[in-house]
Design a protein around this motif. Structure first.
Motif, PDB file in Angstrom:
ATOM      1  N   PHE A  51       0.840  -1.196   0.000  1.00 40.16           N
ATOM      2  CA  PHE A  51       0.000   0.000   0.000  1.00 40.16           C
ATOM      3  C   PHE A  51       0.875   1.245   0.000  1.00 40.16           C
ATOM      4  O   PHE A  51       2.028   1.210   0.437  1.00 40.16           O
TER       5      PHE A  51
ATOM      6  N   PHE B  98      -1.784   5.776   2.010  1.00 37.09           N
ATOM      7  CA  PHE B  98      -2.702   4.883   2.722  1.00 37.09           C
ATOM      8  C   PHE B  98      -2.346   4.827   4.206  1.00 37.09           C
ATOM      9  O   PHE B  98      -3.220   4.984   5.071  1.00 37.09           O
TER      10      PHE B  98
ATOM     11  N   PHE C 175      -7.756   4.882   6.880  1.00 32.84           N
ATOM     12  CA  PHE C 175      -7.349   3.735   6.078  1.00 32.84           C
ATOM     13  C   PHE C 175      -6.520   2.753   6.901  1.00 32.84           C
ATOM     14  O   PHE C 175      -6.762   1.544   6.895  1.00 32.84           O
TER      15      PHE C 175
ATOM     16  N   GLN D 127      -9.785   3.393  -4.383  1.00 34.04           N
ATOM     17  CA  GLN D 127      -8.507   3.461  -5.087  1.00 34.04           C
ATOM     18  C   GLN D 127      -8.551   4.435  -6.261  1.00 34.04           C
ATOM     19  O   GLN D 127      -7.566   5.122  -6.564  1.00 34.04           O
TER      20      GLN D 127
ATOM     21  N   GLU E 269      -8.204   7.862  -4.401  1.00 32.30           N
ATOM     22  CA  GLU E 269      -7.202   8.076  -3.344  1.00 32.30           C
ATOM     23  C   GLU E 269      -5.833   7.479  -3.647  1.00 32.30           C
ATOM     24  O   GLU E 269      -4.864   7.797  -2.979  1.00 32.30           O
TER      25      GLU E 269
ATOM     26  N   ILE F 184      -4.379   4.276  -3.224  1.00 30.39           N
ATOM     27  CA  ILE F 184      -3.874   3.671  -1.996  1.00 30.39           C
ATOM     28  C   ILE F 184      -3.000   2.437  -2.236  1.00 30.39           C
ATOM     29  O   ILE F 184      -2.433   1.881  -1.295  1.00 30.39           O
TER      30      ILE F 184
END
Length: 360
Positions: A213, A217, A223, A263, A266, A268
């Motif tokens: 990740f 993240f 998260f 995803q 963001e 991640i």
């Protein structure tokens, strides 16, 4: 010379397993008849007909017209596509070749190209199987760019939808990637005790889990809190035993899709279809012996890197990573362990004008 010694020892052991396999006691030579079928993109693949494999006397009697819902069947799901076709055929061949009850295995092939059924039928005339069309549009809006373009192919995400694609009477399935061979009786993997878990897979708790990740993240408390209270370990999604009843009940497909949607905005993770599975299931997996996924033989995304086997017994060899054995063998630049894939290759050289490209 060390790798030669290790390879020699393993090769002898692997051949011993093959020779002792019940289904090989009357193993006939491969037929000279070719299975050839034209498929799109101007490719033509030609495969030798697989030998016939029959159940040992101790197995249950299986009718040729057996229903997919028969509880005595072992269910195996594999994807079929142009890039991986040669690997998929070799994987099926290896499973049949080492199964104690090969006629009791039902294969579920996931495709985005509907023209592959006849090829499977002609290569394995006695195979029990069904082809399921996976509509790429289901995931195209959810797929993000990855470290390799091959990881962005919609069919890589078909495993997320097995509970929806397969008949509701199919309660459990073994999902296998197409770049592997099985050198043990797959029924042993099928009998895995999942307990209250939905999936089973070999776990690798020594792996650096954080690398799967992005820094973003881990720096976002909402998260990072995803894994609180869970003893998370990396697992490879190329070999899984899946409880489809529990999967359907818990709605895991939607949970995976939710992370794919996050995803998109963001960013991640970087690794395609694996991270959403880790987000949902890491720390909630029924552990399976490592012998059932000797993975990383493709070099783990590092071109030209040959890998050795992990210590311990071997039931399944997995060429995960960018390097595939059929590509390296054809280029006459194989890694030592690629020789263990070659005996299961039914592809006939000189009869096709297409080339199977390297994939994930």
């Amino acid at each position: 010379m060390q790798w030669i010694i290790k390879f020699s020892r393993f090769f002898s052991a692997a051949m011993l397993v093959i020779f002792l396999s019940p289904s090989l006691q009357s193993y006939p030579p491969a037929e000279a008849i070719r299975s050839s079928y034209h498929i799109p993109h101007d490719y033509r693949f030609s495969f030798r007909n697989s030998p016939s494999f029959h159940n040992a006397d101790e197995c249950e009697l299986v009718s040729d017209k057996i229903s997919v819902c028969d509880p005595s069947l072992v269910h195996v799901a594999i994807t079929l596509d142009i890039d991986y076709l040669r690997g998929s055929i070799a994987a099926v061949h290896s499973i049949l070749r080492h199964a104690f009850c090969p006629e009791s295995i039902f294969f579920h092939f996931l495709v985005t190209d509907t023209n592959l059924e006849a090829l499977v039928q002609s290569t394995f005339p006695e195979l029990k199987f069904k082809v399921y069309y996976f509509d790429p549009s289901v995931v195209k809006g959810l797929i993000s760019s990855s470290v390799r373009q091959a990881l962005e192919q919609p069919l890589n995400y078909a495993r997320n939808y097995l509970a929806d694609l397969l008949e509701s009477c199919v309660r459990r399935v073994i999902y296998l990637d197409s770049d592997l061979v099985v050198v043990d009786d797959v029924a042993k993997l099928w009998s895995t005790d999942l307990g209250v878990k939905t999936i089973g897979a070999p776990e690798y708790c020594h792996a650096n889990f954080t690398k799967y990740f992005t820094a973003g993240f881990w720096s976002e408390p909402a998260f990072a809190a995803t894994f609180e209270g869970r003893k998370v370990c990396y697992f490879n999604t190329g070999v899984m035993v899946m409880d489809l009843v529990r999967w359907r009940k818990e709605g895991y497909t939607k949970k995976i899709e939710k992370w794919m949607e996050i995803q998109k905005s963001e960013r991640i993770y970087e690794l395609g279809s694996l991270p959403p599975f880790l987000l949902v299931f890491a720390g909630r997996v029924a552990g399976i012996q490592h012998r059932w996924n000797q993975h990383g033989l493709g070099g783990d995304n590092v071109k030209g890197s040959c890998r050795d086997l992990h210590a311990g017994p071997v039931s399944l060899l997995h060429w995960s990573g960018s390097g595939k054995p059929w590509i390296r063998l054809d280029s006459r630049n194989p890694c030592p362990l690629d020789a263990l894939w070659a005996p299961f290759d039914l592809y006939e050289h000189g009869h096709g004008h297409g080339h199977i490209h390297e994939s994930s």
